[in-house]
Design an enzyme around this catalytic site. Sequence first.
Site, PDB file in Angstrom:
ATOM      1  N   ALA A  95       0.851  -1.206   0.000  1.00 31.10           N
ATOM      2  CA  ALA A  95       0.000   0.000   0.000  1.00 31.10           C
ATOM      3  C   ALA A  95       0.882   1.251   0.000  1.00 31.10           C
ATOM      4  O   ALA A  95       1.262   1.737  -1.070  1.00 31.10           O
ATOM      5  CB  ALA A  95      -0.949  -0.053   1.189  1.00 31.10           C
ATOM      6  N   ARG A  96       1.238   1.748   1.172  1.00 35.89           N
ATOM      7  CA  ARG A  96       2.159   2.878   1.282  1.00 35.89           C
ATOM      8  C   ARG A  96       3.054   2.633   2.496  1.00 35.89           C
ATOM      9  O   ARG A  96       2.580   2.184   3.552  1.00 35.89           O
ATOM     10  CB  ARG A  96       1.402   4.191   1.475  1.00 35.89           C
ATOM     11  CG  ARG A  96       0.788   4.767   0.215  1.00 35.89           C
ATOM     12  CD  ARG A  96       1.851   5.247  -0.788  1.00 35.89           C
ATOM     13  NE  ARG A  96       1.278   5.853  -1.980  1.00 35.89           N
ATOM     14  CZ  ARG A  96       0.960   5.199  -3.097  1.00 35.89           C
ATOM     15  NH1 ARG A  96       1.148   3.886  -3.193  1.00 35.89           N
ATOM     16  NH2 ARG A  96       0.467   5.848  -4.133  1.00 35.89           N
ATOM     17  N   GLU A 102      10.783   6.354   0.824  1.00 40.43           N
ATOM     18  CA  GLU A 102      11.284   5.917  -0.497  1.00 40.43           C
ATOM     19  C   GLU A 102      12.070   7.024  -1.179  1.00 40.43           C
ATOM     20  O   GLU A 102      11.701   8.182  -1.053  1.00 40.43           O
ATOM     21  CB  GLU A 102      10.101   5.515  -1.387  1.00 40.43           C
ATOM     22  CG  GLU A 102       9.470   4.236  -0.929  1.00 40.43           C
ATOM     23  CD  GLU A 102       8.252   3.840  -1.755  1.00 40.43           C
ATOM     24  OE1 GLU A 102       8.065   4.360  -2.869  1.00 40.43           O
ATOM     25  OE2 GLU A 102       7.483   3.012  -1.257  1.00 40.43           O
ATOM     26  N   HIS A 112       8.760  -0.926  -5.131  1.00 41.54           N
ATOM     27  CA  HIS A 112       7.439  -0.328  -5.412  1.00 41.54           C
ATOM     28  C   HIS A 112       6.967  -0.641  -6.845  1.00 41.54           C
ATOM     29  O   HIS A 112       6.738   0.272  -7.646  1.00 41.54           O
ATOM     30  CB  HIS A 112       7.485   1.193  -5.173  1.00 41.54           C
ATOM     31  CG  HIS A 112       6.131   1.786  -4.889  1.00 41.54           C
ATOM     32  ND1 HIS A 112       5.922   2.862  -4.066  1.00 41.54           N
ATOM     33  CD2 HIS A 112       4.893   1.451  -5.357  1.00 41.54           C
ATOM     34  CE1 HIS A 112       4.629   3.172  -4.035  1.00 41.54           C
ATOM     35  NE2 HIS A 112       3.985   2.321  -4.811  1.00 41.54           N
TER      36      HIS A 112
HETATM   37  C1  DGY Z   1      -0.455   3.544  -6.846  1.00 43.95           C
HETATM   38  O1  DGY Z   1      -1.107   3.513  -7.897  1.00 43.95           O
HETATM   39  O2  DGY Z   1      -0.826   4.192  -5.879  1.00 43.95           O
HETATM   40  C2  DGY Z   1       0.790   2.731  -6.794  1.00 43.95           C
HETATM   41  O3  DGY Z   1       1.450   2.807  -5.615  1.00 43.95           O
HETATM   42  C3  DGY Z   1       1.680   3.011  -7.968  1.00 43.95           C
HETATM   43  O4  DGY Z   1       1.101   2.357  -9.006  1.00 43.95           O
END
Ligand code: DGY
Length: 322
Positions: free
Chosen positions: A239-240, A269, A287
Amino acid sequence: MSHVYLSRELTPGAMAALRSLDLPVVVHDDPDRPPSRDRLLRDAAGASALITLLTERVDDELLDAAGPDLRIVANCAVGYDNVSVAAAHARGIVVTNTPGVLDEATADCAFGLVLATARRLVEADRFLRAGTDWIWGPQLFVGLDLSAGATLGIVGLGRIGLAVARRAAAFGMRILATGRRAAGAEAAAYGVEQVELPRLLAESDVVTLHCPLTPDTRHLIGPDELAAMKPTAILVNTARGPIVDESALVDALRRGEIAGAGLDVFEDEPRVHPALLEMDSVVVLPHIASAGRATRDAMGRLAVDNVRAVLAGEPPRTPVQA
Ligand code: DGY
């Protein structure tokens, strides 16, 4: 006529779609690196549309630098935590993202990390490449069985979480989930049980994160949550990065509070906490969860179509709401 600015070249299909709009286009000239902040502020000046990536911070400064012609920020990602939506909306600028088109690719990668981490695939690959002397053995690289009733905990059952649930159901996993779709009919078809986070953490063999990064989810997984997981459990994050307190994760792995992690995203990152790179129980990716060819093309085309629509005075296809 003011230009459309892209902070990176998109796929050939998306670029062709953009060029067919017959608008002036300025594309950052390095396909592999984002523009420096100074360069971004300079090149965005006078633009009517910005097509940005998660590597660009879209804030008051950038919006002011772009100037009064700017009508849309089309973020080429489903996540838009890099965009100050309030600052854009305060200026009457539309913000769009690219939901829907990357669900399956992201779920594939998340499930790949589940498999790779649970069954120690990358560690075993490194072992062979190191030229290690080996022979088949009953204990060689034993890991977690997913199909033998293991429990998957999905934090944030939205579109991507649901696509992960579909894969987990096919593996015969028991599925727990938090999130708005966890009580829906499709989730029920996969046998998803809607639970609160504490129960999900306590009962899951694999916890996979699929919520957006917001002020509420920053460090959602911290020392207490990691300590609440099973010592045999694995954490997967596509996700993040900042949803997980990365230092706390390193400590939990060192102390054996959890058994491993599969990470596609990081707190700061492109920096990766150096300790994570040294742990055999951790699989790390740069990522790439949405990096399927057709998926990246669809993301780029959707961003371009949002620009086309807004500049033509039509409603955007996938607006981000305030
Ligand atoms: C998003 O779409 O949020 C991803 O992390 C990158 O594709």
